[in-house]
Design an enzyme around this catalytic site. Structure first.
Site, PDB file in Angstrom:
ATOM      1  N   LYS A 121       0.829  -1.211   0.000  1.00 46.14           N
ATOM      2  CA  LYS A 121       0.000   0.000   0.000  1.00 46.14           C
ATOM      3  C   LYS A 121       0.862   1.260   0.000  1.00 46.14           C
ATOM      4  O   LYS A 121       0.630   2.197  -0.771  1.00 46.14           O
ATOM      5  CB  LYS A 121      -0.926  -0.005   1.219  1.00 46.14           C
ATOM      6  N   ASP A 139      -6.871   1.395   1.243  1.00 44.92           N
ATOM      7  CA  ASP A 139      -6.832   1.569   2.699  1.00 44.92           C
ATOM      8  C   ASP A 139      -8.154   1.062   3.281  1.00 44.92           C
ATOM      9  O   ASP A 139      -8.984   0.498   2.569  1.00 44.92           O
ATOM     10  CB  ASP A 139      -6.570   3.040   3.072  1.00 44.92           C
TER      11      ASP A 139
END
Length: 220
Positions: A121, A139
């Protein structure tokens, strides 16, 4: 509505709500963005934006960062949480950037993921926001909304990212992932959620999600 109509409705609504998109983490270049994103793990952007000026005042590039000890970094970043791991990661990755990349942040997700404390991420956010390379960092907000909207099964973030990339055009990934994050925070949070304000979920939401919402509301 067909799946494609739901996708189009989502894109159109997000573009209307967020024609210009504020960048959540304050930074001035790829390195400061990388550090800010690393610090944001299990913390809030607000908290990180309060701490990064203090850190970057001492060191806003890898050459200055390695002059600080891990303990000094840890002391500065303590308020964002997980400081023992994050301070080691920041010091370690700064060292590697100097040794392998002349102090520059690589533009490649795989190379970024090789750095200490940098997960998929974080790497995706950096290539997307610092270099404009299409990526879809997932997220908690994106993971929750992709499920609420019936676009992914919610099993894990890897699957959610795969589904998002399949459904949405590549040229809007960088803009869209930020729009979804802001929408999740403002209109479709995990707690204190008011479906009446959440136009996207109310219009296209997964039937079981909507049923659960109304059931919970009734029993209160």
């Amino acid at each position: 509505m067909t799946k494609q109509e739901k996708v189009d409705f989502t894109i159109q609504t997000l573009d209307e709500l967020y024609p210009t998109i504020p960048i959540p983490l304050d930074h001035k270049d790829p390195y400061t963005l990388l550090i800010a994103v690393l610090l944001s793990a299990q913390s809030t952007d607000v908290r990180v934006n309060q701490i990064t000026p203090l850190l970057f005042e001492r060191a806003d590039n890898p050459f200055d960062m390695v002059k600080l000890s891990v303990d000094e970094i840890r002391e500065i970043i303590k308020p964002v949480g997980l400081s023992p791991m994050k301070s080691k990661g920041i010091h370690g990755l700064s060292q590697i950037l100097i040794e392998k990349y002349n102090g520059e942040v690589p533009r490649n997700i795989e190379l970024l993921e090789e750095l200490p404390s940098v997960g998929h991420k974080t790497a995706s956010v950096v290539v997307s926001q610092a270099f404009g390379i299409p990526a879809f960092p997932v997220d908690t907000h994106i993971h929750r909304l992709m499920y609420r909207w019936g676009f992914s099964n919610g099993k894990n973030v890897v699957q959610t990212e795969r589904d998002a990339k399949r459904l949405f055009p590549k040229e809007i990934w960088n803009r869209l992932h930020l729009q979804v994050i802001w929408y999740g925070r403002e209109y479709s949070p995990a707690r204190g959620w008011n479906l009446e304000k959440d136009i996207i979920t109310k219009t296209i939401g997964r039937k079981t999600v909507l049923d659960d919402y109304y059931k919970t509301k009734k029993s209160r």
